[in-house]
Design a protein around this motif. Sequence first.
Motif, PDB file in Angstrom:
ATOM      1  N   LEU A  98     -81.689  48.588  81.632  1.00 59.50           N
ATOM      2  CA  LEU A  98     -82.219  47.429  82.345  1.00 59.50           C
ATOM      3  C   LEU A  98     -82.550  46.311  81.357  1.00 59.50           C
ATOM      4  CD1 LEU A  98     -84.740  49.292  84.716  1.00 59.50           C
ATOM      5  CD2 LEU A  98     -82.332  48.786  85.136  1.00 59.50           C
ATOM      6  N   GLU A  99     -82.137  45.088  81.690  1.00 58.10           N
ATOM      7  CA  GLU A  99     -82.441  43.923  80.863  1.00 58.10           C
ATOM      8  C   GLU A  99     -82.956  42.814  81.777  1.00 58.10           C
ATOM      9  OE1 GLU A  99     -80.197  40.693  77.901  1.00 58.10           O
ATOM     10  OE2 GLU A  99     -79.091  42.397  78.733  1.00 58.10           O
ATOM     11  N   PRO A 100     -84.296  42.663  81.893  1.00 57.95           N
ATOM     12  CA  PRO A 100     -84.845  41.615  82.766  1.00 57.95           C
ATOM     13  C   PRO A 100     -84.579  40.229  82.175  1.00 57.95           C
ATOM     14  CG  PRO A 100     -86.598  42.691  81.535  1.00 57.95           C
ATOM     15  CD  PRO A 100     -85.343  43.451  81.239  1.00 57.95           C
ATOM     16  N   GLU A 101     -84.292  39.274  83.047  1.00 57.21           N
ATOM     17  CA  GLU A 101     -84.009  37.901  82.602  1.00 57.21           C
ATOM     18  C   GLU A 101     -85.086  36.919  83.042  1.00 57.21           C
ATOM     19  OE1 GLU A 101     -79.275  37.559  82.258  1.00 57.21           O
ATOM     20  OE2 GLU A 101     -79.972  37.689  84.329  1.00 57.21           O
ATOM     21  N   GLY A 102     -86.169  37.442  83.586  1.00 56.48           N
ATOM     22  CA  GLY A 102     -87.268  36.583  83.984  1.00 56.48           C
ATOM     23  C   GLY A 102     -88.445  37.413  84.430  1.00 56.48           C
ATOM     24  N   ALA A 103     -89.552  36.739  84.687  1.00 52.39           N
ATOM     25  CA  ALA A 103     -90.783  37.441  85.055  1.00 52.39           C
ATOM     26  C   ALA A 103     -90.705  38.073  86.435  1.00 52.39           C
ATOM     27  CB  ALA A 103     -91.962  36.465  84.991  1.00 52.39           C
ATOM     28  N   LYS A 104     -89.788  37.585  87.270  1.00 51.29           N
ATOM     29  CA  LYS A 104     -89.688  38.097  88.633  1.00 51.29           C
ATOM     30  C   LYS A 104     -88.529  39.069  88.813  1.00 51.29           C
ATOM     31  CE  LYS A 104     -91.678  33.863  90.583  1.00 51.29           C
ATOM     32  NZ  LYS A 104     -91.469  32.730  91.538  1.00 51.29           N
ATOM     33  N   ALA A 105     -88.047  39.654  87.723  1.00 50.83           N
ATOM     34  CA  ALA A 105     -86.942  40.614  87.814  1.00 50.83           C
ATOM     35  C   ALA A 105     -87.346  41.777  88.709  1.00 50.83           C
ATOM     36  CB  ALA A 105     -86.569  41.120  86.425  1.00 50.83           C
ATOM     37  N   PRO A 106     -86.455  42.260  89.575  1.00 52.25           N
ATOM     38  CA  PRO A 106     -86.810  43.331  90.518  1.00 52.25           C
ATOM     39  C   PRO A 106     -87.070  44.653  89.813  1.00 52.25           C
ATOM     40  CG  PRO A 106     -84.454  42.922  90.585  1.00 52.25           C
ATOM     41  CD  PRO A 106     -85.035  41.856  89.706  1.00 52.25           C
ATOM     42  N   LEU A 107     -87.971  45.419  90.407  1.00 52.13           N
ATOM     43  CA  LEU A 107     -88.280  46.753  89.889  1.00 52.13           C
ATOM     44  C   LEU A 107     -87.503  47.793  90.688  1.00 52.13           C
ATOM     45  CD1 LEU A 107     -92.164  46.600  89.470  1.00 52.13           C
ATOM     46  CD2 LEU A 107     -90.521  46.992  87.634  1.00 52.13           C
ATOM     47  N   PRO A 108     -86.940  48.802  90.003  1.00 49.55           N
ATOM     48  CA  PRO A 108     -86.304  49.897  90.756  1.00 49.55           C
ATOM     49  C   PRO A 108     -87.360  50.674  91.538  1.00 49.55           C
ATOM     50  CG  PRO A 108     -85.695  49.938  88.409  1.00 49.55           C
ATOM     51  CD  PRO A 108     -86.825  48.987  88.553  1.00 49.55           C
ATOM     52  N   PRO A 109     -86.997  51.239  92.677  1.00 48.48           N
ATOM     53  CA  PRO A 109     -87.960  52.064  93.427  1.00 48.48           C
ATOM     54  C   PRO A 109     -88.488  53.206  92.564  1.00 48.48           C
ATOM     55  CG  PRO A 109     -86.007  51.629  94.749  1.00 48.48           C
ATOM     56  CD  PRO A 109     -85.701  51.135  93.375  1.00 48.48           C
ATOM     57  N   GLY A 110     -89.793  53.426  92.648  1.00 47.01           N
ATOM     58  CA  GLY A 110     -90.410  54.507  91.893  1.00 47.01           C
ATOM     59  C   GLY A 110     -90.778  54.157  90.471  1.00 47.01           C
ATOM     60  N   VAL A 111     -90.516  52.911  90.042  1.00 47.51           N
ATOM     61  CA  VAL A 111     -90.823  52.476  88.671  1.00 47.51           C
ATOM     62  C   VAL A 111     -91.896  51.400  88.737  1.00 47.51           C
ATOM     63  CG1 VAL A 111     -89.922  51.398  86.567  1.00 47.51           C
ATOM     64  CG2 VAL A 111     -88.522  53.037  87.846  1.00 47.51           C
ATOM     65  N   ALA A 112     -93.032  51.621  88.044  1.00 49.06           N
ATOM     66  CA  ALA A 112     -94.154  50.676  88.094  1.00 49.06           C
ATOM     67  C   ALA A 112     -93.964  49.504  87.142  1.00 49.06           C
ATOM     68  CB  ALA A 112     -95.458  51.405  87.767  1.00 49.06           C
ATOM     69  N   LYS A 113     -93.246  49.723  86.046  1.00 42.55           N
ATOM     70  CA  LYS A 113     -93.078  48.675  85.035  1.00 42.55           C
ATOM     71  C   LYS A 113     -91.739  48.874  84.340  1.00 42.55           C
ATOM     72  CE  LYS A 113     -95.172  46.920  80.755  1.00 42.55           C
ATOM     73  NZ  LYS A 113     -96.243  47.141  79.749  1.00 42.55           N
ATOM     74  N   LEU A 114     -91.008  47.780  84.145  1.00 42.26           N
ATOM     75  CA  LEU A 114     -89.714  47.872  83.478  1.00 42.26           C
ATOM     76  C   LEU A 114     -89.894  48.320  82.036  1.00 42.26           C
ATOM     77  CD1 LEU A 114     -87.969  44.618  84.804  1.00 42.26           C
ATOM     78  CD2 LEU A 114     -87.424  46.973  85.414  1.00 42.26           C
ATOM     79  N   PRO A 115     -89.100  49.274  81.581  1.00 38.26           N
ATOM     80  CA  PRO A 115     -89.233  49.733  80.194  1.00 38.26           C
ATOM     81  C   PRO A 115     -88.748  48.667  79.210  1.00 38.26           C
ATOM     82  CG  PRO A 115     -87.330  50.751  81.233  1.00 38.26           C
ATOM     83  CD  PRO A 115     -88.036  49.997  82.309  1.00 38.26           C
ATOM     84  N   ALA A 116     -89.419  48.590  78.078  1.00 34.23           N
ATOM     85  CA  ALA A 116     -89.015  47.655  77.027  1.00 34.23           C
ATOM     86  C   ALA A 116     -87.841  48.238  76.251  1.00 34.23           C
ATOM     87  CB  ALA A 116     -90.203  47.389  76.098  1.00 34.23           C
ATOM     88  N   LEU A 117     -87.276  47.426  75.354  1.00 33.71           N
ATOM     89  CA  LEU A 117     -86.157  47.889  74.534  1.00 33.71           C
ATOM     90  C   LEU A 117     -86.584  49.109  73.719  1.00 33.71           C
ATOM     91  CD1 LEU A 117     -83.241  47.208  73.631  1.00 33.71           C
ATOM     92  CD2 LEU A 117     -84.247  45.911  71.743  1.00 33.71           C
ATOM     93  N   GLY A 118     -85.778  50.177  73.792  1.00 33.39           N
ATOM     94  CA  GLY A 118     -86.092  51.407  73.071  1.00 33.39           C
ATOM     95  C   GLY A 118     -86.994  52.351  73.824  1.00 33.39           C
ATOM     96  N   GLU A 119     -87.395  51.994  75.060  1.00 29.63           N
ATOM     97  CA  GLU A 119     -88.258  52.848  75.872  1.00 29.63           C
ATOM     98  C   GLU A 119     -87.510  53.271  77.143  1.00 29.63           C
ATOM     99  OE1 GLU A 119     -92.536  50.723  74.692  1.00 29.63           O
ATOM    100  OE2 GLU A 119     -91.689  50.500  76.707  1.00 29.63           O
ATOM    101  N   MET A 120     -88.017  54.324  77.777  1.00 28.69           N
ATOM    102  CA  MET A 120     -87.430  54.734  79.053  1.00 28.69           C
ATOM    103  C   MET A 120     -88.480  55.425  79.901  1.00 28.69           C
ATOM    104  SD  MET A 120     -85.025  58.053  78.206  1.00 28.69           S
ATOM    105  CE  MET A 120     -85.659  59.523  77.392  1.00 28.69           C
ATOM    106  N   VAL A 121     -88.266  55.335  81.210  1.00 31.65           N
ATOM    107  CA  VAL A 121     -89.039  56.115  82.167  1.00 31.65           C
ATOM    108  C   VAL A 121     -88.080  57.154  82.747  1.00 31.65           C
ATOM    109  CG1 VAL A 121     -90.713  54.334  82.716  1.00 31.65           C
ATOM    110  CG2 VAL A 121     -88.579  54.406  83.989  1.00 31.65           C
ATOM    111  N   VAL A 122     -88.559  58.365  82.960  1.00 29.51           N
ATOM    112  CA  VAL A 122     -87.687  59.484  83.330  1.00 29.51           C
ATOM    113  C   VAL A 122     -88.238  60.190  84.559  1.00 29.51           C
ATOM    114  CG1 VAL A 122     -86.947  59.838  80.940  1.00 29.51           C
ATOM    115  CG2 VAL A 122     -88.924  61.093  81.815  1.00 29.51           C
TER     116      VAL A 122
END
Length: 779
Positions: A98-122
């Motif tokens: 995932l690469e957000p391009e703005g502050a309002k980028a959509p969140l996938p269902p079940g994910v509270a916060k978009l992971p940063a570069l080098g991070e992941m939610v599993v």
Amino acid sequence: MNVRQWAADLAMGVRFAVGGGREGWVRALLTAVGVGLGVALLLLATALPNALADRSQRSSAREDFTYSGKILPKADNTLVIADTSTTFRDKDVRGRLLEPEGAKAPLPPGVAKLPALGEMVVSPALDRLLKSGSGKLLRERLPYRITGTIAHAGLVGPAELAYYAGGKDLLQQQAGGSVERIDYFGPSPNSQPDKLDPILLLLVLIVFIVLLLPVGVFIAAAVRFGGERRDRRLAALRLVGADGRMARRIAGGEALAGALLGLVLGTGFFLLGRELATRLEVRDISVFPSDLNPSPALVLLVAVAVPAAAVLVTLLALRGVVIEPLGVVRKARPPRRRLWWRLLLPLVGLGMLYPMIGQGNSNGNFNQWLVIGGTVLLLVGITALLPWVVEATVARLNSGSVSWQLAVRRLQLSSGTAARMVNGIAVAVAGAVALQMLFAGIEGDYTKRTGNDVDRAQMEITVNSGVQLSEAERQFKGTEGVRRASVVSFTSLGDRARNPQTEIEVAVGSCAELREVARLTSCADGDMFRILGGDYAGDTKRLAKAGGTLYFDPHYDGSPSISHTVPWKVPAGFRTAMSREDPTGYARGGLLITSGALPANATKGLNQKAFVSLDPAVTDATDRVRNTAARLDPLADVYTLTTTRQSQQLRSIRTGLLVGATCVLVLIGASLLVSQLEQLRERRKLLSALVAFGTRRRTLSLSVLWQTAIPIGLGLALASAVGLTLGAVLLKMTASTVVVDWTSVLMMTGIGAAVVLAVTLLSLPPLLRMMRPDGLRTE
């Protein structure tokens, strides 16, 4: 009919069941356990539609690719997403960068916060796998720090392996459908649900009938537990003034009590099984407990139908029994069963299926009511025919060992009881045989040959243009478990730099590598070839004309990929090469250019494709290759080559059948065990008397085994015959060639016999405890 009198008699039967002391409670409990197991499976069946709908809804809510071929403009609410799904030891792992391009980028269902570069939610299941020793290889493929877990809303099941990781510059790394810019998660407006064709719909219908019908048969058998002792009690009721009809209604009340208690136990079994559902996984299919919520209307139907069926079955069973004040006439030799009406059920079933013979996929959907009615009648016909078959067979069995004679005499006196115990498994085996024949008959229509040559290569990997040919070759050849790796570079040449009207394929590599995709008589570095006879050769001769200008890696408007367009003045000196299928079965056209003849500035637009041959002796060789591909390019496309590919819909139906068959087999085993224990309890004093007179325990044990083996053998033989008949009719209905898969027939009957053998072995310990002389002692 006097409703008040019926209610009073049924209520008296209920009081007898619950107030009859230890004997009454044991009898009611045995009935309740048998009914409860069936009710639990019925509740599971009623919950399946909601479970499948919930899974589908969650899967649809997280859809992230439109595959439209167009790219949205960058905005504050857009997100670039890349598909990085992989496979680990035959388990699918759903992955996204995932690469957000703005502050309002959509969140996938079940994910509270978009992971940063080098991070992941599993997902929780993937988290456990990565932290375990068995997930070491997969951990190397996912070099991201775990910062959270995906909630229930973002997963189709608790055992799903899934992750979202942070990415960067994704649009510059990969072309095509694996990278897209989106502004929402959810189904595409243009998406259409996959529809099953008529044959697959027929298959689904037959699967449900075959799985649920044995449940009904078991429930009907369970409410008749303790029949002989109940008949002696009814004779006592006649002695104190009850008439025959009242005695039968009281017996129905006793069965009603067991059925009502069975509803309670069945609900408990279902709730317990629902909580354990998270630990059950069959072919990557798992469900959350909250998914298994039966429809209230279907629950009400089960709650009404089961007690009503218990009363009805009891009344029908006692219709041919004469209950007198001094005993039950059943103890005398019963009249021989008539055959003619027992044959009507399967014959009427065949008659209902006959009009659809030859329909196939060409005449629309099959008539569902005729399919249901015909199949049910044909399978239920087993329950009508089996008592006659058992009675007719055991009547002719006489001489033999003592254990054999004891078993045969018992079967001659109570063949109906033995047949009831076998009915459920016979129906299940007959349905399974028919289904296996249907699967085998239509499988070829839903299985296509891929054309892959698995002798040359077992894997195909494509990495993006940022990876050099030499580096890709070195990495793959150095991977443990790789026998041989041939890496070829690919791109295209267009007649325009932007939106070309015509394109031709180009393969780049050494002479040895180019021989994987073409037949070269002679070759040296610096040579160039035109391929003759490829699948998509295009107008190669016209475009590749000396002096003309072509463009490497031309650009298309709206494409999400970054092109490295380079003009090229076509030189003279092209030689000809004959087309050759690569390991995937594709015969390439266009041009072949050796590395020495390629313009230096054209290398940025090359994608590398590796054909890898594996050493089967090396454990996890496939996963090691996938790890290498992920190191070279996180967005690499990795494919395992196979000779055939089967329809996903057919595989899903087969998986559903496997899950359902597992549950039915558990029910069969448990119900047979309860029935066997009830039969032994009925004969406890008789066994004690035989032991007291000197009969060896081994002889009695063998007699019990024969009492089980004879009806089971007859039942499986009848089930095989009916199953083969039903399978042949179903194949005729689908316009398929009738071929008997004897291996499947033997396997199904073998599974049925194995279940009965296991139940018999489990019943031996209580049998040995009952075979004691002191069992005759009374207080």
